[in-house]
Design an enzyme around this catalytic site. Structure first.
Site, short mmCIF file in Angstrom:
data_model
loop_
_atom_site.label_atom_id
_atom_site.label_comp_id
_atom_site.label_asym_id
_atom_site.label_seq_id
_atom_site.Cartn_x
_atom_site.Cartn_y
_atom_site.Cartn_z
N HIS A 1 19.81 37.14 23.47
CA HIS A 1 18.93 38.32 23.56
C HIS A 1 19.67 39.59 23.09
CE1 HIS A 1 16.16 35.61 25.59
NE2 HIS A 1 17.20 35.21 26.29
N GLU B 1 19.43 39.63 31.55
CA GLU B 1 20.18 38.54 30.94
C GLU B 1 21.05 39.02 29.78
OE1 GLU B 1 19.40 34.22 28.71
OE2 GLU B 1 17.70 35.45 29.35
N HIS C 1 23.57 31.87 27.48
CA HIS C 1 22.32 32.34 28.09
C HIS C 1 22.38 32.23 29.61
CE1 HIS C 1 19.55 32.80 24.54
NE2 HIS C 1 20.56 32.14 23.98
N GLU D 1 23.26 27.45 29.56
CA GLU D 1 22.52 28.18 30.60
C GLU D 1 23.41 28.16 31.84
OE1 GLU D 1 19.83 29.78 30.07
OE2 GLU D 1 18.49 28.76 28.68
#
Length: 603
Positions: free
Chosen positions: A422, A437, A490, A563
């Site tokens: 992001h 995030e 992430h 993740e």
């Protein structure tokens, strides 16, 4: 005066226009009927039409299950929780049919000893709620790691998998529906039987013959699976877990099962070997032993040899009297390597073998399942230990190497692209406390970069500030720099705030033989990093998964998407705000990368 169009002609023209619109849109209501779209992305846009040119009307989170209403090319029209509907990209969801029977259905756990504890949860830290005796039988509900959940007369409980045998109930034969393809039998055991040897890196197992059927599990390269039947290009196979499923025929190699006479072991074993024949030579074997091994239809483990090849390495050689396949996985807290050997009983392997090396403290064995036989080995690992499992060409010798990796020089001159997820106007997922995030991923990526550069690696950041970088641009950076690996960082999220854990993703693949090597290396990289993250972060191990994420699909080198935790989980969000957690995450990623490069260096 204007001429009126006759009403019947007008109706025909409207009908043709509607039909043309339907054909051009590519919708397929019949194809999508009854299906569920399970979101595979962390936070996925839902749009008001089938394409990225349409506006975003909602977001769906990882794991959300949405009823499919319609389909247009690669897009699905789905029902939303607020009663509305929208369109979602097909490559960001997993389309599933209604699930079949629950896991564990048809299995019975038979206790193998007296005074076996039944606990309130899957581990010795849970309290004992009752005990069972040898031969007691309980229906199996599910399994977690090497623990089995069973149905008691009143309530449920958990037993250690190495203390029970799993037996499969024989289901009644059923006739296929008239409109379903009838699978054809592929050989039979002992007469033209076939095995499917998995050639893909990680291959999906489905509930039926076709990609429209739900994924019920995965198998990995080298697994040998007994073939039960065939439908077109799909094979029904027996799974390592004892059930069965369907795999694509183009992702496996079919081989005939050749019955080989059992050769008696030669020579004497040393003190570190556990064998059916003890330390006797062939000449001293009596007729009862010979009859036992030759007349039985059940394969057995013949021996397990333990060799300390170096102070920081221990090798286990397990020999069987018949070709086998295996499945292995890692458990943490404490660290354990679990190896399930399919097709053999334990023979006379002891339930516990003390090793006391620098890598393994002990090995436990048990008859984990019968019909078909599965022998389970549990290696209790020391801190910082890595492991590799391989099978010989004859499929009769299993090698388990455990070692403490030496990472000196593993990173030097390696080009590593780090991709903090992001950025810019896209905050990614946002936690209940407001943590974004994009901020956490950039922070951790910078820590990873500093550690890697200290090890003489060449690090390229896909973004080094709070900027908007497209997904295509991120992998363009990696491809143009000819990176050795691509690592995207992430933080996960879910609508259920109780869900937490650590996951690693690799690309799901397109089935082409040219991509198989890259996917295999991606899988190795992901497993190395996932192992270190689980050890260091102490969160739930969700494992290595497959997905069609753009950065994994468009990169030319081994690529993973990590993740680290769930920002939607309040406890894990608080961890993500601490330097301690972010340092641990960075160090785990760096160590996993080093282990991967060292394995390639010594391969």
């Amino acid at each position: 005066m204007k001429r009126k169009t006759p009403s019947c002609l007008l109706s025909i023209l409207i009908g043709l226009a509607f039909l043309a619109g339907t054909l051009l849109s590519g919708t397929n209501p019949a194809r999508a009927a009854g299906e569920t779209a399970v979101v595979a992305g962390t936070s996925v846009n839902v749009r008001n039409g089938p394409g990225t040119s349409y506006g975003v009307i909602a977001r769906a989170n990882l794991g959300d299950q949405l009823t499919v209403l319609d389909q247009s090319t690669d897009w699905y029209n789905v029902s939303l929780s607020n009663g509305g509907q929208g369109w979602i990209a097909g490559w960001l969801v997993d389309i599933q049919q209604p699930k079949a029977a629950a896991a564990g259905a048809g299995l019975v756990a038979v206790l193998n000893g007296n005074d076996i504890n039944v606990r309130g949860g899957p581990g010795t830290s849970y309290g004992v709620i009752t005990q069972g005796g040898s031969g007691d039988r309980f229906p199996v509900l599910e399994s977690t790691g090497d623990w089995v959940k069973i149905q008691l007369n009143s309530g449920t409980g958990w037993v250690a998998g190495w203390l029970v045998s799993l037996e499969t109930a024989q289901p009644a034969a059923s006739q296929p529906a008239a409109d379903e393809p009838t699978p054809s039998a592929v050989g039979s055991v002992g007469s033209g039987a076939k095995v499917a040897v998995v050639s893909g890196s990680v291959v999906n197992v489905r509930s039926g013959p076709g990609t429209s059927n739900a994924v019920v599990g995965t198998v990995t390269q080298g697994n040998s699976l007994q073939v039960l039947s065939q439908s077109s290009d799909w094979l029904q196979v027996s799974l390592p877990t004892g059930g069965n499923g369907w795999v694509a025929g183009w992702l496996v190699a079919l081989k005939d099962v050749v019955s080989e006479p059992v050769q008696p072991a030669t020579g004497q074993t040393d003190d570190s070997e556990v064998s059916r024949g003890g330390d006797r030579s062939d000449d001293s074997r009596d007729s009862d032993d010979d009859n036992d091994s030759n007349d039985s239809d059940t394969g057995r483990v013949l021996s397990m040899n333990v060799q300390n090849t170096a102070s920081d390495q221990t090798t286990f050689t397990i020999r069987t009297d018949t070709p086998v396949s295996y499945n292995s996985f890692f458990l943490s807290n404490p660290d354990r390597l679990v190896v399930d050997i399919q097709g053999v009983a334990p023979g006379e392997l002891p339930q516990t073998k003390e090793v006391s090396s620098k890598t393994v403290s002990k090995v436990r064995s048990g008859h984990f399942q019968k019909n078909p036989d599965v022998t389970r080995l549990v290696f209790e690992l020391c801190s910082g230990v890595q492991s590799e499992v391989s099978l010989s060409g004859s499929n009769k010798t299993l090698i388990v190497d455990t070692y403490i990796p030496k990472l000196d020089g593993a990173y030097k001159n390696k080009i590593i692209v780090l991709d903090p997820g992001h950025g810019g106007p896209d905050p990614g997922a946002i936690g209940p406390g407001g943590t974004q995030e994009k901020t956490v991923t950039l922070d951790i990526a910078k820590r990873v970069s500093k550690l890697l550069e200290a090890q003489e690696a060449k690090v390229v950041m896909a973004r080094s500030a709070d900027t908007d970088v497209s997904l295509a641009a991120r992998t363009d950076i990696a491809n143009k720099n000819k990176a050795d690996i691509f690592v995207s960082i992430h933080i996960n999220a879910h609508t259920d705030p109780s869900i937490g854990g650590t996951t690693s993703y690799i690309h799901s693949g397109n089935g082409s033989s040219g991509e198989a090597s890259r996917l295999q290396e991606s899988d190795k990289l992901a497993r190395s990093i996932q192992t270190e993250m689980v050890k260091s972060l102490g969160l739930r191990d969700i494992g290595v998964k497959q997905a069609n994420f753009a950065v994994l699909r468009t990169s030319n080198m081994p690529a993973v998407l990590l993740e680290l935790a769930f920002i939607s989980n309040q406890a894990e969000e608080k961890l993500l705000q601490t330097d301690s957690f972010k340092n641990k995450a960075a160090e785990a990623i760096v160590k996993g990368i080093g282990t991967y490069f060292m394995q390639k260096k010594t391969a």
